[in-house]
Write a protein that holds these residues in place. Structure first.
Motif, short mmCIF file in Angstrom:
data_model
loop_
_atom_site.label_atom_id
_atom_site.label_comp_id
_atom_site.label_asym_id
_atom_site.label_seq_id
_atom_site.Cartn_x
_atom_site.Cartn_y
_atom_site.Cartn_z
N LEU A 80 0.82 -1.21 0.00
CA LEU A 80 0.00 0.00 0.00
C LEU A 80 0.86 1.26 0.00
O LEU A 80 1.82 1.36 0.78
N PRO A 81 0.52 2.25 -0.83
CA PRO A 81 1.21 3.54 -0.79
C PRO A 81 0.69 4.36 0.39
O PRO A 81 -0.48 4.75 0.40
N ILE A 82 1.52 4.58 1.36
CA ILE A 82 1.08 5.26 2.57
C ILE A 82 1.97 6.46 2.85
O ILE A 82 3.03 6.64 2.25
N TYR A 201 4.08 -0.21 -13.68
CA TYR A 201 3.62 1.16 -13.46
C TYR A 201 4.23 2.15 -14.45
O TYR A 201 3.69 3.24 -14.65
N ARG A 202 5.35 1.81 -15.07
CA ARG A 202 5.95 2.71 -16.07
C ARG A 202 5.18 2.69 -17.39
O ARG A 202 5.36 3.56 -18.23
N THR A 229 -7.62 -0.64 -0.78
CA THR A 229 -6.54 0.36 -0.82
C THR A 229 -7.03 1.78 -0.55
O THR A 229 -6.21 2.69 -0.39
N LEU A 230 -8.35 1.98 -0.54
CA LEU A 230 -8.97 3.30 -0.38
C LEU A 230 -8.65 4.24 -1.53
O LEU A 230 -8.74 5.46 -1.41
N MET A 231 -8.25 3.67 -2.65
CA MET A 231 -8.03 4.45 -3.88
C MET A 231 -8.34 3.56 -5.07
O MET A 231 -8.40 2.34 -4.95
N TYR A 236 -3.78 4.49 -7.63
CA TYR A 236 -2.66 3.70 -7.13
C TYR A 236 -1.49 3.76 -8.12
O TYR A 236 -0.33 3.96 -7.75
N HIS A 237 -1.81 3.58 -9.39
CA HIS A 237 -0.81 3.63 -10.46
C HIS A 237 -0.08 4.97 -10.47
O HIS A 237 1.15 5.03 -10.53
#
Length: 315
Positions: A80-82, A201-202, A229-231, A236-237
């Motif tokens: 997760l991105p946090i 992701y690129r 993820t709440l997104m 996210y990407h």
């Protein structure tokens, strides 16, 4: 012997004598120390148990805030991105934390021995706050104590790891930890999609490709992905791209244009707009401010100094 959080804090302080992240001989076990509070740190957090034994920390996922301290632990079940911030630390009482990476194989083995009850199927994001009970504290202490008994690690580390994860899963709400590897619902599919986004992701974002890989309709994928993820998958990407670009500028001296192209942006102006929206400043001004902060006070908790590329965090 019943352990207290003060006993465990003294042990962690003995093994982690300086600020930063201290890798140990016990697989996936890191000890973190910081003598100061920190500004926001954007990172992609891998599945892990974070057990604070002194001080306090705040984690933000999208617009949700999670505060934890010696009374509460944090479990991250998915990548997760946090945004993380140490909120209580000082020279006299440094922030001390045990971070134990969650191994999907061990989790799967435990899941086999703990049949899922459909009535207990968890919902909600892939972060869990739980109460640090004596059972959890004792299991964590046994694992940390192996640092001073390296000959015992091959025989005992896996047993203690299994016990610690078992205690977490048996705690209220703990079955949510199993979602990424087992159980009803779309947890395993979302874990697959997250791994694919991190790998690609690129490349241009393709919802249809992600939905096909997850064997879900795009609308269902969007719904289940956001629940965890709440997104959205697209958000996210973008978050992964921007965080990697920030790392490239800060630690590899790339210009804003170079970083933009490195992470897949075709338009530097679009990159600058999205970067400012995410971090609050234009790319180079943000990086200059971060670099000045690190030079003035040293790495926040070793995490900036040890920052890795987004692609290196893929399981």
């Amino acid at each position: 012997m019943a352990e207290t959080v003060h006993d465990l804090a003294a042990m962690v302080a003995r093994f982690a004598r300086s600020d930063g992240i201290h890798t140990t001989a016990v697989p996936r076990l890191d000890l973190i120390r910081s003598t100061r509070q920190t500004q926001d740190l954007h990172t992609v957090h891998e599945p892990a148990l974070c057990l604070v034994v002194q001080g306090a920390k705040r984690v933000m996922l999208a617009d949700h805030i999670y505060d934890y301290d010696p009374a509460k632990y944090l479990v991250v079940s998915f990548d997760l991105p946090i945004i993380g911030q140490i909120t209580s630390a000082s020279l006299a009482e440094p922030y001390l934390c045990i971070r134990f990476g969650i191994d999907a194989g061990v989790l799967s083995d435990l899941a086999v021995d703990m049949p899922w009850d459909d009535e207990l199927s968890p919902k909600g994001p892939g972060l869990l706050l739980g109460e640090t009970t004596p059972d959890i504290l004792n299991a964590a202490t046994r694992l940390v104590r192996l640092i001073e008994a390296p000959d015992d690690i091959p025989a005992l580390a896996k047993l203690y790891e299994r016990e610690l994860l078992y205690r977490i899963i048996r705690a209220p709400g703990g079955r949510a930890v199993l979602r990424s590897v087992y159980g009803p619902g779309q947890g395993k599919q979302i874990a697959r999609v997250i791994a694919l986004i991190k790998k690609t992701y690129r490349e241009p974002f393709e919802m249809a490709r992600l939905a096909e890989d997850a064997h879900l309709q795009p609308s269902a994928l969007h719904q289940h992905f956001k629940a965890v993820t709440l997104m959205s998958p697209l958000q996210y990407h973008k978050r992964l791209r921007l965080q990697e670009a920030r790392r490239l500028m800060l630690f590899e001296d790339q210009t804003a244009a170079q970083a933009a192209f490195s992470v897949g942006y075709e338009s530097p102006s679009q990159f600058s707009r999205e970067y400012r929206r995410q971090f609050g400043l234009p790319p180079m001004k943000d990086v200059e401010a971060l670099a000045g902060s690190i030079l003035a006070t040293g790495p926040q908790s070793g995490e900036e100094a040890g920052a890795r590329s987004t692609s290196e965090t893929v399981h």
